[in-house]
Scaffold this active site. Sequence first.
Site, short mmCIF file in Angstrom:
data_model
loop_
_atom_site.label_atom_id
_atom_site.label_comp_id
_atom_site.label_asym_id
_atom_site.label_seq_id
_atom_site.Cartn_x
_atom_site.Cartn_y
_atom_site.Cartn_z
N LYS A 22 1.67 7.38 1.33
CA LYS A 22 3.00 6.94 0.87
C LYS A 22 3.02 6.68 -0.63
O LYS A 22 3.90 7.17 -1.35
CB LYS A 22 3.40 5.67 1.63
CG LYS A 22 4.62 4.94 1.04
CD LYS A 22 4.88 3.65 1.80
CE LYS A 22 6.05 2.88 1.19
NZ LYS A 22 5.67 2.10 0.02
N ASN A 23 2.04 5.92 -1.13
CA ASN A 23 2.09 5.53 -2.54
C ASN A 23 1.82 6.70 -3.47
O ASN A 23 2.27 6.70 -4.62
CB ASN A 23 1.10 4.38 -2.79
CG ASN A 23 1.57 3.08 -2.15
OD1 ASN A 23 2.75 2.91 -1.88
ND2 ASN A 23 0.64 2.17 -1.90
N ARG A 97 12.03 0.93 -4.14
CA ARG A 97 11.32 0.52 -5.35
C ARG A 97 10.70 1.71 -6.08
O ARG A 97 10.64 1.75 -7.30
CB ARG A 97 10.24 -0.50 -5.01
CG ARG A 97 9.54 -0.99 -6.25
CD ARG A 97 8.72 -2.24 -6.06
NE ARG A 97 8.17 -2.64 -7.35
CZ ARG A 97 8.82 -3.31 -8.28
NH1 ARG A 97 10.08 -3.67 -8.07
NH2 ARG A 97 8.27 -3.61 -9.43
N ASP A 121 9.80 -4.24 -0.78
CA ASP A 121 9.35 -5.40 -0.01
C ASP A 121 9.62 -6.70 -0.75
O ASP A 121 9.50 -6.77 -1.97
CB ASP A 121 7.84 -5.32 0.24
CG ASP A 121 7.49 -4.26 1.27
OD1 ASP A 121 8.33 -4.01 2.14
OD2 ASP A 121 6.40 -3.69 1.19
N ASP A 320 -2.65 -4.14 -0.33
CA ASP A 320 -1.90 -3.69 0.85
C ASP A 320 -2.68 -3.84 2.14
O ASP A 320 -2.11 -3.74 3.23
CB ASP A 320 -1.48 -2.23 0.68
CG ASP A 320 -0.30 -2.07 -0.27
OD1 ASP A 320 0.34 -3.08 -0.57
OD2 ASP A 320 -0.03 -0.94 -0.71
N MET A 342 -2.14 -11.07 -6.12
CA MET A 342 -1.12 -10.31 -6.83
C MET A 342 0.32 -10.64 -6.44
O MET A 342 1.23 -10.54 -7.25
CB MET A 342 -1.38 -8.80 -6.65
CG MET A 342 -2.68 -8.38 -7.31
SD MET A 342 -3.13 -6.65 -7.02
CE MET A 342 -1.88 -5.80 -7.96
#
Length: 436
Positions: A22-23, A97, A121, A320, A342
């Site tokens: 996904k990223n 995002r 998120d 994540d 983070m």
Amino acid sequence: MGTFKIEGGHQLKGSIQPQGAKNEALQILCAVLLTPEVVTINNIPDIVDVNKLIKLLGNLGVKIEKIGKGSYTFQADEVDLEYLESDAFKVDGRGLRGSIMIVGPLLARFGKGYIPKPGGDKIGRRRLDTHFEGLINLGAKFRYSKEEQFYGVEADRLKGTYMLLEEASVTGTANIVMAAVLAEGQTTIYNAACEPYLQQLCKMLNRMGAKISGVGSNMLIIDGVESLGGTDHTMLPDMIEIGSWIGLAAMTKSELTIKNVSWNDLGIIPSVFRKLGITVEKQGDDIHIPAHTNGYEIQSFIDGSILTISDAPWPGFTPDLLSIVLVVATQARGSVLIHQKMFESRLFFVDKLIDMGAKIILCDPHRATVIGHDFKSTLKAMTMTSPDIRAGISLLIAALSAKGTSTIQNIEQIDRGYENIDERLRAIGAKIERVE
């Protein structure tokens, strides 16, 4: 609003193939805006966030053709720049995002890039300063409408420069890299993110004709070029999904094989799970998790002190997966401190695990101590709501290990990051049903 009904307490068995990352997809898809030529991308995950970005690119005038499962061609030879200032764009851009990463390519190629304040998120503050400070360093003029929460950058021609990033932001680095490849002269980005997905972006841009050196390090040197061409690109498997399946196997005492994981791109992920006592076996390019019928025991540090698992920029442990690690620890032998550095809101989902019977002390917004049950007390089934993608999959893993039938609401959050998850889990024996 969709709901999952999960009958937990069943062992799973079989193999599962991780989806495309996904990223990585969110970066790679934005890069198609850098060239008027055709770009072919393979292994694109069929998930909500990625599909939203593909739709956004289509609204921008990019010609998109699906040529197979997970494979598309993109051609940005007739980009509609007027769409960027439309009311429709202000709505579409807010829903994702990852849309922030269209700004760098648009600025580099067309001299202007706009974006509404993006969504995503609700896991804490996620500043955009690194993105825009980097673009300003390249010579862009920045403007922001507080009333509309709308950002803009403009430049006749970007010029290369040296910059030291305040934070090693992955999306910020990607945005700056995509702008710098068409800038005049040389750009040096120090404290750049160096995640495998960013490396993939740089390798793809180099195949398109960019000149990027230092790929894989935290110092990227980019010699600007006049234009870029087309290319083919295949995305890596999603390391977050791979970590999720490792955690799922341990929590359900299941024997699972995770196929084609690209071991060389997993970094310390396998070793972190091994510190929790989980057996992670390398079989070719697969991961095999045997059934942990006798449970798993958390290691201590060499001096005997409690193990701490914390997130850090790559090659550190990805934030994540901290939610997954936390859930897995609830049934381990021993205790662990989870330190989420983070994002200050990402651990708030632990109240749901506590309601299920987990022993967790939330020390503050960033730290939680987990005292494992060693499977002597199973988690209780319950009704809960998914607050974000990663907490959602963690609660799903908890529900699959719990005795009884659980309900997870707001599963759109899970669908944002995981492709056909209910169907794929049923294929390995999970009792999960989607109720619309």
